[in-house]
Design a protein around this motif. Structure first.
Motif, PDB file in Angstrom:
ATOM      1  N   LEU A  44       6.294   2.377  33.194  1.00  0.00           N
ATOM      2  CA  LEU A  44       5.764   2.442  34.443  1.00  0.00           C
ATOM      3  C   LEU A  44       6.606   2.250  35.626  1.00  0.00           C
ATOM      4  N   LEU A  45       7.374   1.006  35.360  1.00  0.00           N
ATOM      5  CA  LEU A  45       8.345   0.689  36.740  1.00  0.00           C
ATOM      6  C   LEU A  45       9.332   1.480  36.945  1.00  0.00           C
ATOM      7  N   TRP A  46       9.719   2.124  35.500  1.00  0.00           N
ATOM      8  CA  TRP A  46      11.009   3.095  35.737  1.00  0.00           C
ATOM      9  C   TRP A  46      10.410   4.344  36.287  1.00  0.00           C
ATOM     10  N   ALA A  47       9.162   4.849  36.155  1.00  0.00           N
ATOM     11  CA  ALA A  47       8.712   6.026  36.666  1.00  0.00           C
ATOM     12  C   ALA A  47       8.541   6.005  37.950  1.00  0.00           C
ATOM     13  N   LYS A  48       7.903   4.585  38.493  1.00  0.00           N
ATOM     14  CA  LYS A  48       7.781   4.525  39.836  1.00  0.00           C
ATOM     15  C   LYS A  48       9.119   4.312  40.619  1.00  0.00           C
ATOM     16  N   ARG A  49      10.265   3.841  39.915  1.00  0.00           N
ATOM     17  CA  ARG A  49      11.364   3.763  40.615  1.00  0.00           C
ATOM     18  C   ARG A  49      12.137   5.146  41.130  1.00  0.00           C
ATOM     19  N   THR A  50      11.948   5.833  39.961  1.00  0.00           N
ATOM     20  CA  THR A  50      12.336   7.220  40.117  1.00  0.00           C
ATOM     21  C   THR A  50      11.597   8.325  40.626  1.00  0.00           C
TER      22      THR A  50
ATOM     23  N   ALA B  77       9.117   9.548  39.585  1.00  0.00           N
ATOM     24  CA  ALA B  77       8.367  10.386  38.524  1.00  0.00           C
ATOM     25  C   ALA B  77       6.958  10.472  38.548  1.00  0.00           C
ATOM     26  N   THR B  78       6.360   9.219  39.037  1.00  0.00           N
ATOM     27  CA  THR B  78       4.872   9.239  39.182  1.00  0.00           C
ATOM     28  C   THR B  78       4.662   8.761  40.697  1.00  0.00           C
TER      29      THR B  78
END
Length: 417
Positions: A207-213, A215-216
């Motif tokens: 989730l943190l990766w998706a928020k950082r990029t 993507a979400t």
């Protein structure tokens, strides 16, 4: 149709005055339990299918609330100020269980010891929702409020394995699954955390990766969190583990990674989570409270009152001996341990394993404990919190309870949730 109209109209009216009621002796659990009971007494609750609906809503509520309770724990703050909640959880909870067995053995002489132990385990967890006026009262220093909230958030997850183990002892040997109840319970206790914790940790990282990029976005993270709780629950059941323990441990892992960076976890608890809890209390009142109250015996009442007035206060008092807690704090913590949804839902969870007569007795005792606790703790929550705040004020700023700053309501909400 008339019943559904009354329910929706009542919900609208309640929401219009909910903030004012929150400052009174009428709590939301009391109101919805009472409303459900009134509709049942008026014959406006259909008998067919009602219990199945209660089971479904109860399971959903328990999965979601276990996950969110665990995810909201401020683990860093807990480690910094861990003595009180850790003592109450690691000493007070098992001590309360043992004292509950002793009390049950005295007041329920005809019951099997295994059934008495099961009831003691079911009555062990507490529910801060029944004492919301306490944990949301910013006149009380942050440390006592956090201790109560952490304890109530974690003790249902810690009590669940104990409930499952005691249920295996109380279940008839003839109904035992392959390998026996002990093997079944061991699988439930071990496989649940093995599924929940690593998946929760990995989901938090993703989730943190998706928020950082990018993507979400925030609008989608809530759906993901709910789906995560459901996924670990179903996966644990699929491999023979316990889905509720899996949801709880997944919340611990997820919260450890995303703490403070996943707004949904906290917003849901304040909105949709409230509605889910209200629905469970309403259905409990509509489906089980009238029948349970009709079967309330003197022995069961003595056990319930003894659990509220003697077992919990004594266990908490003893667990906090040697800490910097003042006597007034120990008394306050001991009283504000309401029995709520977890008590009712744990009973519903295990009754199918028991013989019919014993199952009814256990279920009715648990349901009676919930509504009695809702009334007693509801009417004492606001005045009790005000009294405790005045006592802390009179103790002065140099006392341990007063050494932390008193944040604003919004700051407290952010930290605590």
């Amino acid at each position: 149709m008339t019943g559904y109209l009354m329910i929706t109209a009542f919900l609208v009216m309640f929401c219009m005055v909910a903030n004012r009621l929150s400052r009174s002796v009428l709590t939301a659990p009391m109101v919805f339990l009472g409303f459900g009971t009134v509709l049942a007494m008026l014959g406006m609750v259909p008998e067919e299918g009602s219990e199945e609906v209660l089971h479904t809503v109860a399971e959903i509520a328990l999965v979601v609330l276990l996950f969110l309770d665990a995810a909201q724990i401020d683990q860093r703050a807990l480690l910094q100020r861990r003595v009180w909640p850790f003592r109450m959880l690691l000493i007070g909870l098992p001590l309360g269980f043992l004292l509950g067995i002793a009390l049950g053995w005295l007041v329920l002489p005809g019951w099997p010891l295994a059934a008495v132990a099961l009831v003691a385990a079911i009555l062990a967890p507490t529910d801060a929702a029944l004492g919301q006026a306490v944990v949301s009262n910013t006149a009380i220093a942050e440390r006592p409020r956090r201790a109560l909230t952490v304890e109530s958030g974690l003790n249902d997850g810690l009590a669940l394995p104990l409930v499952l183990l005691m249920a295996s002892f109380a279940a008839p040997a003839a109904q035992a699954p392959d390998g026996g109840w002990l093997l079944f319970t061991a699988k439930q206790l071990i496989l649940g955390p093995l599924v929940g914790l690593p998946i929760g940790l990995m989901a938090g990282v993703v989730l943190l990766w998706a928020k950082r990029t990018a993507a979400t976005a925030d609008i989608y993270e809530g759906i993901a969190a709910l789906a995560l709780a459901a996924s670990v629950y179903l996966l644990a059941i699929q491999i023979g583990g316990n889905g509720f323990i899996a949801a709880f441990t997944a919340g611990l892992g997820f919260g450890a990674i995303v703490r403070g960076r996943c707004a949904f976890v906290y917003e849901f608890t304040e909105s949709e989570g409230q509605f889910l809890a209200w629905a469970a209390f309403f259905l409990l009142g509509a489906v089980l409270v009238p029948e349970a109250a009709a079967h309330l015996t003197v022995e069961a009442l003595l056990l319930i009152l003894g659990s509220l007035f003697i077992v919990r206060p004594l266990a908490i008092w003893l667990s906090l001996i040697g800490t910097d807690s003042a006597p007034v704090t120990r008394l306050f913590f001991g009283w504000f341990g309401p029995r709520g949804l977890a008590t009712a839902l744990f009973a519903l969870l295990v009754v199918d394993q028991l013989e019919h007569g014993l199952a009814e007795d256990v279920l009715f005792l648990a349901v009676n404990a919930v509504w009695i606790s809702a009334v007693l703790h509801g009417v004492t929550a606001a005045p009790g919190a005000a009294w405790y705040a005045r006592r802390l004020e009179s103790m002065g700023e140099d006392k341990p309870e007063m050494q932390e700053t008193r944040p604003s309501a919004e700051t407290f909400k952010t930290r605590l949730t």
